[in-house]
Design an enzyme around this catalytic site. Sequence first.
Site, PDB file in Angstrom:
ATOM      1  N   GLY A  46       0.668  -1.214  -0.006  1.00 38.77           N
ATOM      2  CA  GLY A  46       0.093  -0.076  -0.060  1.00 38.77           C
ATOM      3  C   GLY A  46       0.729   1.267  -0.063  1.00 38.77           C
ATOM      4  CB  CYS A  89       5.659   1.879   6.686  1.00 40.22           C
ATOM      5  SG  CYS A  89       5.431   3.402   6.197  1.00 40.22           S
ATOM      6  CG  HIS A 129      -0.225   1.246   7.424  1.00 37.98           C
ATOM      7  ND1 HIS A 129       0.923   0.388   7.994  1.00 37.98           N
ATOM      8  CD2 HIS A 129       0.804   2.171   6.615  1.00 37.98           C
ATOM      9  CE1 HIS A 129       2.172   1.281   7.640  1.00 37.98           C
ATOM     10  NE2 HIS A 129       2.068   2.108   6.781  1.00 37.98           N
ATOM     11  CD  GLU A 130      -0.910   2.484   3.038  1.00 36.68           C
ATOM     12  OE1 GLU A 130      -0.378   3.676   2.822  1.00 36.68           O
ATOM     13  OE2 GLU A 130      -0.060   1.389   2.816  1.00 36.68           O
TER      14      GLU A 130
HETATM   15 ZN   LIG Z   1       3.225   3.375   5.843  1.00 36.91          ZN
END
Ligand SMILES: [Zn+2]
Length: 162
Positions: A46, A89, A129-130
């Site tokens: 992502g 990430c 998360h995004e």
């Molecule tokens: Zn991230």
Amino acid sequence: MAILKIKKYPDPILREKCEEVKEVNEEIKKLVDDMIETMEKNDGAGLAAPQVGVLKRVIVVETEKGPVGFVNPKIVKKSKETVIEEEGCLSFPGLWLKIKRWKGVDIEALDGDGKKVKAENLLASILQHEIDHLDGILYIDRIGFCQRLKIRKKLKEYDAYR
Ligand SMILES: [Zn+2]
């Protein structure tokens, strides 16, 4: 399409709040395409717009059916259950953390063509998360004391590379 440069922690842009997109125009469509290409090139699951230096509410995520872009994504329903999964990430190379998230979420958003879409119960961890990124929230904000102690050195290393 173009590969965009990914902003790495502690770049202050990662802490900014993103603006709603008023209209899915050519500029936004190109941003979605470029973000998908950038995510795939970097083997990410992502990517959120602030990670490529754009303060707009746009995310892209990998799904079973391929990559999708969501504009102005909003969580409209959360499951009662939570799960703990390991997350990475692209703004924190090499840092994997166990993060507690809602097991399932329903979201409403516009797709890359400006059509209204509803996604139910899917990709919950990645989506959360995004979407967090759009409000300047990072996964390191969601860990407990023990993990925080463990990653203290790693975070200092990121600071040193700046
Ligand atoms: Zn991230």
